[in-house]
Design a protein around this motif. Sequence first.
Motif, PDB file in Angstrom:
ATOM      1  N   ASN A   3       0.628  -1.436   0.096  1.00  0.00           N
ATOM      2  CA  ASN A   3       0.210   0.016   0.036  1.00  0.00           C
ATOM      3  C   ASN A   3       0.577   1.620  -0.108  1.00  0.00           C
ATOM      4  O   ASN A   3       0.480   1.842   0.680  1.00  0.00           O
ATOM      5  N   GLU A   4       1.654   0.670  -0.968  1.00  0.00           N
ATOM      6  CA  GLU A   4       2.682   2.351  -0.836  1.00  0.00           C
ATOM      7  C   GLU A   4       3.649   2.330  -2.106  1.00  0.00           C
ATOM      8  O   GLU A   4       3.699   1.420  -2.160  1.00  0.00           O
ATOM      9  N   ARG A   5       3.523   3.626  -3.105  1.00  0.00           N
ATOM     10  CA  ARG A   5       4.765   3.346  -4.136  1.00  0.00           C
ATOM     11  C   ARG A   5       5.959   3.297  -3.412  1.00  0.00           C
ATOM     12  O   ARG A   5       6.889   3.573  -2.726  1.00  0.00           O
ATOM     13  N   LEU A   6       5.993   2.505  -4.372  1.00  0.00           N
ATOM     14  CA  LEU A   6       7.816   2.150  -4.954  1.00  0.00           C
ATOM     15  C   LEU A   6       8.219   2.756  -5.955  1.00  0.00           C
ATOM     16  O   LEU A   6       7.852   2.795  -7.034  1.00  0.00           O
ATOM     17  N   SER A   7       9.881   3.213  -5.711  1.00  0.00           N
ATOM     18  CA  SER A   7      10.902   4.145  -6.737  1.00  0.00           C
ATOM     19  C   SER A   7      11.574   4.186  -5.738  1.00  0.00           C
ATOM     20  O   SER A   7      12.018   4.406  -5.074  1.00  0.00           O
ATOM     21  N   VAL A   8      12.614   3.560  -6.832  1.00  0.00           N
ATOM     22  CA  VAL A   8      13.746   3.328  -7.697  1.00  0.00           C
ATOM     23  C   VAL A   8      14.336   3.824  -8.159  1.00  0.00           C
ATOM     24  O   VAL A   8      14.217   3.472  -9.615  1.00  0.00           O
ATOM     25  N   ASP A   9      15.578   4.666  -7.631  1.00  0.00           N
ATOM     26  CA  ASP A   9      16.689   4.800  -8.726  1.00  0.00           C
ATOM     27  C   ASP A   9      17.990   4.419  -8.548  1.00  0.00           C
ATOM     28  O   ASP A   9      18.808   4.637  -7.522  1.00  0.00           O
ATOM     29  N   VAL A  10      18.642   3.965  -9.602  1.00  0.00           N
ATOM     30  CA  VAL A  10      20.010   3.095  -9.591  1.00  0.00           C
ATOM     31  C   VAL A  10      20.524   4.119 -10.738  1.00  0.00           C
ATOM     32  O   VAL A  10      20.420   3.410 -12.060  1.00  0.00           O
ATOM     33  N   ASP A  11      20.987   5.066 -10.655  1.00  0.00           N
ATOM     34  CA  ASP A  11      21.670   6.267 -11.538  1.00  0.00           C
ATOM     35  C   ASP A  11      22.568   5.961 -11.752  1.00  0.00           C
ATOM     36  O   ASP A  11      23.462   6.023 -13.209  1.00  0.00           O
ATOM     37  N   ARG A  12      23.912   5.300 -11.083  1.00  0.00           N
ATOM     38  CA  ARG A  12      25.299   5.632 -11.594  1.00  0.00           C
ATOM     39  C   ARG A  12      25.557   3.969 -11.456  1.00  0.00           C
ATOM     40  O   ARG A  12      26.084   3.464 -10.107  1.00  0.00           O
ATOM     41  N   PRO A  29       1.992   1.604  -6.504  1.00  0.00           N
ATOM     42  CA  PRO A  29       2.104   1.766  -8.292  1.00  0.00           C
ATOM     43  C   PRO A  29       4.000   1.206  -7.748  1.00  0.00           C
ATOM     44  O   PRO A  29       4.586   2.179  -7.371  1.00  0.00           O
ATOM     45  N   ALA A  30       4.913   1.057  -9.501  1.00  0.00           N
ATOM     46  CA  ALA A  30       6.109   0.452  -8.867  1.00  0.00           C
ATOM     47  C   ALA A  30       6.855   1.318 -10.113  1.00  0.00           C
ATOM     48  O   ALA A  30       6.227   1.604 -11.111  1.00  0.00           O
ATOM     49  N   ARG A  31       7.332   1.868  -9.904  1.00  0.00           N
ATOM     50  CA  ARG A  31       8.650   2.764 -10.537  1.00  0.00           C
ATOM     51  C   ARG A  31       9.927   2.209  -9.824  1.00  0.00           C
ATOM     52  O   ARG A  31      10.346   1.737  -9.429  1.00  0.00           O
ATOM     53  N   VAL A  32      11.116   1.550 -10.967  1.00  0.00           N
ATOM     54  CA  VAL A  32      12.659   1.296 -11.691  1.00  0.00           C
ATOM     55  C   VAL A  32      13.506   2.412 -12.433  1.00  0.00           C
ATOM     56  O   VAL A  32      12.618   1.958 -13.665  1.00  0.00           O
ATOM     57  N   ARG A  33      14.405   2.442 -12.266  1.00  0.00           N
ATOM     58  CA  ARG A  33      15.094   3.356 -13.113  1.00  0.00           C
ATOM     59  C   ARG A  33      15.999   3.186 -13.404  1.00  0.00           C
ATOM     60  O   ARG A  33      17.265   3.614 -11.966  1.00  0.00           O
ATOM     61  N   LEU A  34      16.426   2.519 -13.800  1.00  0.00           N
ATOM     62  CA  LEU A  34      18.412   1.956 -14.354  1.00  0.00           C
ATOM     63  C   LEU A  34      19.561   2.944 -15.222  1.00  0.00           C
ATOM     64  O   LEU A  34      18.868   3.391 -15.931  1.00  0.00           O
ATOM     65  N   ASP A  35      21.169   2.306 -14.654  1.00  0.00           N
ATOM     66  CA  ASP A  35      21.294   3.135 -15.565  1.00  0.00           C
ATOM     67  C   ASP A  35      21.212   2.782 -17.029  1.00  0.00           C
ATOM     68  O   ASP A  35      20.955   1.518 -16.652  1.00  0.00           O
ATOM     69  N   THR A  36      21.887   3.252 -17.911  1.00  0.00           N
ATOM     70  CA  THR A  36      21.882   2.589 -19.406  1.00  0.00           C
ATOM     71  C   THR A  36      22.631   1.785 -19.779  1.00  0.00           C
ATOM     72  O   THR A  36      23.125   1.039 -20.404  1.00  0.00           O
ATOM     73  N   THR A  37      23.418   1.276 -18.523  1.00  0.00           N
ATOM     74  CA  THR A  37      24.961   0.703 -18.174  1.00  0.00           C
ATOM     75  C   THR A  37      24.228  -0.621 -17.664  1.00  0.00           C
ATOM     76  O   THR A  37      24.978  -2.477 -18.364  1.00  0.00           O
ATOM     77  N   PHE A  38      23.004  -1.263 -18.154  1.00  0.00           N
ATOM     78  CA  PHE A  38      21.773  -2.205 -17.344  1.00  0.00           C
ATOM     79  C   PHE A  38      22.172  -3.305 -18.216  1.00  0.00           C
ATOM     80  O   PHE A  38      21.790  -2.782 -19.634  1.00  0.00           O
ATOM     81  N   GLU A  39      22.273  -4.571 -18.620  1.00  0.00           N
ATOM     82  CA  GLU A  39      22.460  -5.288 -19.424  1.00  0.00           C
ATOM     83  C   GLU A  39      21.640  -6.816 -18.433  1.00  0.00           C
ATOM     84  O   GLU A  39      22.146  -7.051 -17.462  1.00  0.00           O
ATOM     85  N   GLY A  40      20.976  -7.877 -19.290  1.00  0.00           N
ATOM     86  CA  GLY A  40      19.886  -8.541 -18.195  1.00  0.00           C
ATOM     87  C   GLY A  40      18.790  -8.709 -18.833  1.00  0.00           C
ATOM     88  O   GLY A  40      18.331  -8.416 -19.378  1.00  0.00           O
ATOM     89  N   THR A  41      18.267  -9.824 -18.146  1.00  0.00           N
ATOM     90  CA  THR A  41      16.696 -10.179 -18.370  1.00  0.00           C
ATOM     91  C   THR A  41      16.175  -8.980 -17.543  1.00  0.00           C
ATOM     92  O   THR A  41      16.209  -8.512 -16.127  1.00  0.00           O
ATOM     93  N   PHE A  42      15.254  -8.515 -17.331  1.00  0.00           N
ATOM     94  CA  PHE A  42      13.904  -7.915 -17.090  1.00  0.00           C
ATOM     95  C   PHE A  42      12.621  -8.567 -17.020  1.00  0.00           C
ATOM     96  O   PHE A  42      12.182  -8.802 -17.674  1.00  0.00           O
ATOM     97  N   VAL A  43      11.700  -8.154 -15.539  1.00  0.00           N
ATOM     98  CA  VAL A  43       9.921  -8.044 -15.711  1.00  0.00           C
ATOM     99  C   VAL A  43       9.399  -7.067 -15.417  1.00  0.00           C
ATOM    100  O   VAL A  43      10.181  -6.885 -13.803  1.00  0.00           O
TER     101      VAL A  43
END
Length: 105
Positions: A3-12, A29-43
């Motif tokens: 019952n709480e908004r989820l917001s995660v930033d992995v900036d660098r 709502p859930a929001r995750v923002r990753l650096d452009t270096t990310f490689e892998g699987t996502f869901v």
Amino acid sequence: TTNERLSVDVDRTPLASKLDLVAQTSNSPARVRLDTTFEGTFVASTSNAAAKVDWSRADPAGLNRDRRVTSYAYPGHVQGTVAWDYEHMGRVEVRTTNAPVVLNF
């Protein structure tokens, strides 16, 4: 969370790093923002709302490489793989219920 908004930033994150992240909430709502270096699987998944995944195409190493993204989606769910060179594969999962979910990388 619940019952709480989820917001995660992995900036660098360093080039050639591996990230494993599971972020989950319910009824918000859930929001995750990753650096452009990310490689892998996502869901990104939710129930009773939209799942959205957006990605940048700019090469963080400045080598003019093409970012390879494969994904498939159905209502409330997007999953796939993103890679620059398939060497440093991590995993990111973002989940919620009854609210939108957004993943950016």
